[in-house]
Design a protein around this motif. Structure first.
Motif, PDB file in Angstrom:
ATOM      1  N   ALA A  38       0.784  -1.298   0.118  1.00 29.25           N
ATOM      2  CA  ALA A  38      -0.035  -0.188   0.017  1.00 29.25           C
ATOM      3  C   ALA A  38       0.861   1.295   0.050  1.00 29.25           C
ATOM      4  O   ALA A  38       0.666   2.381  -0.923  1.00 29.25           O
ATOM      5  CB  ALA A  38      -0.863   0.143   1.263  1.00 29.25           C
ATOM      6  N   LEU A  39       1.926   1.129   0.859  1.00 30.82           N
ATOM      7  CA  LEU A  39       2.676   2.309   1.010  1.00 30.82           C
ATOM      8  C   LEU A  39       3.578   2.706  -0.456  1.00 30.82           C
ATOM      9  O   LEU A  39       3.530   3.688  -0.920  1.00 30.82           O
ATOM     10  CB  LEU A  39       3.753   2.141   1.970  1.00 30.82           C
ATOM     11  N   GLU A  40       3.788   1.512  -0.928  1.00 30.68           N
ATOM     12  CA  GLU A  40       4.778   1.474  -2.359  1.00 30.68           C
ATOM     13  C   GLU A  40       3.705   2.145  -3.450  1.00 30.68           C
ATOM     14  O   GLU A  40       4.055   2.899  -3.961  1.00 30.68           O
ATOM     15  CB  GLU A  40       5.259   0.044  -2.523  1.00 30.68           C
ATOM     16  N   LYS A  41       2.823   1.686  -3.530  1.00 29.98           N
ATOM     17  CA  LYS A  41       1.731   2.174  -4.626  1.00 29.98           C
ATOM     18  C   LYS A  41       1.251   3.618  -4.261  1.00 29.98           C
ATOM     19  O   LYS A  41       1.162   4.332  -5.343  1.00 29.98           O
ATOM     20  CB  LYS A  41       0.386   1.326  -4.450  1.00 29.98           C
ATOM     21  N   ALA A  42       1.160   4.015  -3.031  1.00 28.12           N
ATOM     22  CA  ALA A  42       0.633   5.200  -2.641  1.00 28.12           C
ATOM     23  C   ALA A  42       1.765   6.392  -3.189  1.00 28.12           C
ATOM     24  O   ALA A  42       1.109   7.683  -3.492  1.00 28.12           O
ATOM     25  CB  ALA A  42       0.131   5.237  -1.085  1.00 28.12           C
TER      26      ALA A  42
END
Length: 119
Positions: A38-42
């Motif tokens: 999630a952090l990587e995508k965001a």
């Protein structure tokens, strides 16, 4: 152009339910089941809105919110199975725009998204 939403939810049933309802409303949805993803995508893709579960494998929703707020102002809705006042306050302090308790009505989520995105 459809608004793009990142849904970070480790409970597959809930994630798929949100995805189905959001896609019915013509949103483009990316679903991830892990806080690290999630952090990587965001941070690597532009999203119009992010929905973050608080408790997930890898980084939790608070950590993700804290990290993304260093660089982006994308609206964020926090999801939680716990309705503890401290969680609500912490989410607000970190910059969450909304906080929704599980179980929730998909219509409630859609309504909050439309309000935040002005659609």
């Amino acid at each position: 152009m459809a608004k793009k939403i990142l849904v970070a939810e480790d409970e597959l049933r809930i994630g798929n339910l949100l995805k189905m309802y959001l896609e019915r409303e013509s949103f483009q949805v990316e679903l991830v089941a892990n806080g690290d993803h999630a952090l990587e995508k965001a941070l690597s893709e532009p999203f119009d809105l992010i929905i973050l579960d608080i408790l997930m494998p890898g980084k939790d929703g608070f950590t993700i919110l804290e990290e993304i707020r260093k660089t982006i102002k994308t609206p964020v809705i926090m999801l939680s199975a716990k309705g503890e006042e401290n969680d609500l306050r912490r989410g607000q302090e970190l910059g969450a725009n909304e906080y929704i308790l599980k179980p929730f009505s998909p219509r409630e989520v859609i309504s909050k998204i439309k309000m935040l995105l002005h659609v």
